[in-house]
Design a protein around this motif. Structure first.
Motif, short mmCIF file in Angstrom:
data_model
loop_
_atom_site.label_atom_id
_atom_site.label_comp_id
_atom_site.label_asym_id
_atom_site.label_seq_id
_atom_site.Cartn_x
_atom_site.Cartn_y
_atom_site.Cartn_z
N LYS A 1 -1.30 29.03 -53.99
CA LYS A 1 -1.17 29.30 -55.43
C LYS A 1 -0.66 30.72 -55.62
O LYS A 1 -1.22 31.67 -55.08
CB LYS A 1 -2.51 29.10 -56.12
N GLU A 2 0.42 30.86 -56.35
CA GLU A 2 0.98 32.16 -56.71
C GLU A 2 1.06 32.25 -58.23
O GLU A 2 1.89 31.58 -58.86
CB GLU A 2 2.37 32.35 -56.10
N ASP A 3 0.16 33.04 -58.79
CA ASP A 3 0.06 33.12 -60.24
C ASP A 3 -0.15 31.71 -60.81
O ASP A 3 -1.13 31.06 -60.48
CB ASP A 3 1.30 33.79 -60.84
N LYS A 4 0.77 31.24 -61.61
CA LYS A 4 0.62 29.91 -62.21
C LYS A 4 1.38 28.85 -61.42
O LYS A 4 1.40 27.68 -61.82
CB LYS A 4 1.12 29.93 -63.65
N ARG A 5 2.00 29.27 -60.34
CA ARG A 5 2.82 28.34 -59.55
C ARG A 5 2.08 27.92 -58.28
O ARG A 5 1.39 28.72 -57.66
CB ARG A 5 4.13 29.04 -59.16
N THR A 6 2.19 26.64 -57.90
CA THR A 6 1.60 26.13 -56.67
C THR A 6 2.71 25.67 -55.74
O THR A 6 3.55 24.85 -56.11
CB THR A 6 0.65 24.94 -56.95
N ILE A 7 2.70 26.22 -54.52
CA ILE A 7 3.67 25.83 -53.49
C ILE A 7 2.99 24.86 -52.54
O ILE A 7 1.95 25.19 -51.95
CB ILE A 7 4.18 27.06 -52.72
N LYS A 8 3.56 23.67 -52.40
CA LYS A 8 2.99 22.66 -51.51
C LYS A 8 3.75 22.68 -50.18
O LYS A 8 4.93 22.39 -50.13
CB LYS A 8 3.08 21.28 -52.15
N TYR A 9 3.02 23.04 -49.10
CA TYR A 9 3.63 23.06 -47.77
C TYR A 9 3.58 21.69 -47.10
O TYR A 9 4.45 21.35 -46.29
CB TYR A 9 2.91 24.07 -46.88
N ALA A 10 2.53 20.92 -47.40
CA ALA A 10 2.41 19.58 -46.83
C ALA A 10 1.46 18.77 -47.71
O ALA A 10 0.50 19.31 -48.25
CB ALA A 10 1.89 19.63 -45.40
N VAL A 11 1.74 17.46 -47.84
CA VAL A 11 0.92 16.55 -48.65
C VAL A 11 0.83 15.22 -47.91
O VAL A 11 1.81 14.76 -47.31
CB VAL A 11 1.52 16.33 -50.06
N ARG A 12 -0.35 14.59 -48.00
CA ARG A 12 -0.49 13.25 -47.42
C ARG A 12 -1.56 12.48 -48.18
O ARG A 12 -2.66 12.98 -48.43
CB ARG A 12 -0.89 13.33 -45.95
N ALA A 13 -1.23 11.22 -48.56
CA ALA A 13 -2.20 10.32 -49.16
C ALA A 13 -2.89 9.53 -48.06
O ALA A 13 -2.26 9.12 -47.08
CB ALA A 13 -1.52 9.36 -50.13
N VAL A 14 -4.22 9.31 -48.21
CA VAL A 14 -5.01 8.61 -47.19
C VAL A 14 -5.66 7.40 -47.82
O VAL A 14 -6.34 7.51 -48.86
CB VAL A 14 -6.09 9.54 -46.60
N THR A 15 -5.47 6.24 -47.19
CA THR A 15 -6.09 5.00 -47.66
C THR A 15 -7.10 4.52 -46.61
O THR A 15 -7.18 5.06 -45.50
CB THR A 15 -5.04 3.90 -47.88
N GLN A 16 -7.83 3.45 -46.99
CA GLN A 16 -8.82 2.90 -46.06
C GLN A 16 -8.16 2.42 -44.77
O GLN A 16 -8.73 2.53 -43.69
CB GLN A 16 -9.58 1.75 -46.74
N GLN A 17 -6.92 1.90 -44.87
CA GLN A 17 -6.24 1.38 -43.68
C GLN A 17 -5.90 2.49 -42.67
O GLN A 17 -5.61 2.20 -41.51
CB GLN A 17 -4.95 0.65 -44.09
#
Length: 594
Positions: free
Chosen positions: A175-191
């Motif tokens: 998080k930089e001030d009001k900005r969020t930089i996403k370096y990596a994202v992953r959704a996780v399900t039961q499978q």
């Protein structure tokens, strides 16, 4: 040629052969014949693909060392197409506990014996919110290299099947001030889980530049009414992750299969002076080395006293290899502060700091009785020679310095070297290694001194011996070799200054200041080492030492074989008074005879 008794591994400490030879090492001693002439029996050598500068191959060096009875620690053991041992053990790893290192909006801390520390953070409900955020540390981005690849490994489990809907999303973000930089994202399900109630790991790969700032390793819970648990997040650079994933095991097996057949090989040198974030990588490399041969693991030097105990607990090397260089203004720092020669308050203060450091090593070893500690004394200077040296004295004039700042380290005098080695022995050191063995030069990039400078070693870079400190080292090594069978079998009982005698010690009085005394024993005798910390020329002293020990007849010097009889016996129970002569910086190992 007379072949020395072969120096075998320190793990065989109970055998007669091991006790016969005291480990005396030199860093980068390519000239083995010269090392042999200085009574050095162990060398640290840049092996593998690199650095075999005076030999056609590392194998040639190892064979030559074997002929001389010298053991070798390979500092960059490597084969073509393998990563070297030094690099493997440099990997950085940071562990953040979910229940303590992160901020949470939902959930609670739970007792969980499947978790790494028996605690985890858990939630079950229908409210979507931040399961964890943080810890917003920039420790992992403080690297000398730029654009570094990292892996954030989340350790998660669930308690029942939920279908295909996402349970949570994992983020590496800043998080930089009001900005969020996403370096990596992953959704996780039961499978994505291997089962119910079983921890699985989910790795997110990301890249950072140096100084990229603090990060969140965050989890967003989607509110699926599933009990979600997080044990910890482990952040690793590429090297540590490669160890974690098992990628280096084949490399280590190939290297050890090749080099372990060499009789002269003693240890593999791992990453020098590791930081706490590198302890795990070093421990894993050491484990894999010892998997191939229990007697040929890794070794590395530790230079911070606050890390010594944790290091030995985690890395579990057979030897605790420690270095402290007192003749600058700070340990493991570049303070550019010149310590006055030989004596005085500032010099004695730095020796006190060295003693504090050695005291921590001693305590760590006492809690690991199968281990031994080796000490690396300062035998080098940088760009400026000592007043005792007649070699390259022009450096004193050529080196840019003033009254406030006179360089990094100055070269120790022969008396100071003697003092440092003997004090280490008083603390129970079971090995000595000289750094730097020969001089070399490098580029010193600082605003005031941006040019090539010299590290002054025991010899010059071509191997010529021109300095008084070489003869001092040779004399020390001869004494250590003679006393090896005794020194190797001693256990340290206590260490103190002459003005701070412990109440329950058999030494009751000492007539001189600036003495350091170590009390030791083996299965048959009691001993003490006494060291004159005043290293100024002409400061030879005769200390009168009062000893209370039943039926004590005399003392003997374990090196010179000198018999010292009491000058007087006073009181009941009697105190025996002995006059002990010590030259500046001299130490003596004395045995009590009943």
């Amino acid at each position: 040629m007379i072949v020395k008794k072969i120096f075998i591994t320190a793990t065989l400490i109970a055998t007669l052969t091991r006790a016969q030879l005291f480990p005396i090492g030199g860093y980068r001693c390519e000239l083995l014949q010269q090392a042999d002439s200085c009574n050095i029996n162990m060398v640290l050598f840049y092996g593998g693909v690199f650095g075999a500068s005076r030999f056609d191959s590392v194998e040639t060096l190892l064979n030559h060392a074997n002929d001389l009875g010298i053991k070798v620690i390979l500092t960059r053991a490597q084969l073509p197409a393998t990563t070297d041992i030094n690099t493997m053990s440099s990997g950085k790893r940071y562990v953040y506990e979910s229940e303590s290192d992160f901020a949470h909006e939902i959930g609670q801390e739970l007792s969980d014996y499947d978790a790494a520390n028996h605690q985890s953070w858990g939630v079950r409900g229908t409210r979507a919110s931040w399961f964890q955020r943080g810890p917003r540390t920039d420790a992992q981005s403080q690297r000398y290299d730029d654009n570094t690849t990292y892996y954030a490994v989340f350790r998660l489990k669930i308690d029942h099947v939920t279908g295909e809907a996402p349970i949570c999303s994992l983020f590496v973000r800043k998080k930089e001030d009001k900005r969020t930089i996403k370096y990596a994202v992953r959704a996780v399900t039961q499978q994505d889980f291997s089962g119910i109630g079983v921890y699985d790991t989910f790795a997110l790969k990301f890249r950072l530049t140096k100084g990229s700032g603090s990060l969140d390793y965050a989890i967003w819970y989607t509110g699926t009414d599933t009990r979600l648990y997080c044990d910890q997040v482990i952040v690793m650079d590429t090297i540590a992750y490669s160890l974690y994933a098992g990628y280096y095991e084949a490399d280590i097996k190939a290297i050890t299969t090749h080099f372990n057949t060499e009789e002269a090989l003693f240890r593999y040198y791992m990453w020098d002076e590791p930081q706490p974030s590198q302890f795990w990588a070093s421990s894993e490399v050491n484990r894999l080395l010892k998997k191939q041969n229990e007697r040929r693991g890794g070794i590395q030097a530790v230079c911070r006293k606050d890390l010594i105990r944790d290091y030995l607990d985690i890395v579990q090397t057979d030897e605790l290899f420690v270095d402290f260089y007192p003749l600058n203004g700070g340990a493991c720092t570049y303070s550019f502060h010149y310590v006055p020669v030989d004596s005085g308050k500032e010099f004695q203060g730095r020796i006190d700091d060295m003693c504090d450091f050695l005291g921590e090593a001693r305590k760590a070893i006492l809690s690991h009785p199968t281990k031994r500690f080796w000490f690396i004394p300062q035998t080098f200077g940088q760009g400026i020679s000592s007043r005792d040296s007649t070699w390259a004295s022009w450096w004193n004039k050529a080196w840019l310095h003033d009254s406030a700042s006179t360089g990094w380290w100055r070269e120790p005098s022969p008396r100071e070297l003697n003092c440092m080695v003997w004090i280490a022995l008083a603390y129970g050191a079971k090995g000595i290694c000289y750094y730097i063995y020969h001089s070399n030069h490098h580029y010193f990039s600082m605003p005031k001194w941006s040019h090539y400078v010299w590290d002054v070693g025991l010899t010059n870079s071509s191997g010529n011996i021109k300095r008084p400190i070489w003869n001092t080292a040779k004399s020390i090594n001869s004494a250590l070799t003679d006393m090896g069978p005794i020194l190797s079998g001693l256990t340290s009982d206590t260490v103190f200054k002459s003005e701070q005698i412990p109440q329950n010690c058999f030494i009751k009085s000492v007539s001189a200041d600036l003495l350091h005394i170590g009390i030791l024993h083996d299965d048959n005798y009691h001993y003490f080492i006494v060291v004159n910390r005043n290293c100024l020329p002409g400061k030879t002293l005769e200390a009168v030492v009062g000893i209370n020990f039943h039926n004590l007849k005399y003392l003997s010097d374990c090196h010179k074989q000198e018999i010292i009889k009491p000058e007087a016996t006073i009181g009941s129970p009697p105190i025996y008074y002995f006059k002990i002569r010590l030259a500046p910086g001299q130490g003596r190992l004395l045995r009590l005879h009943l």
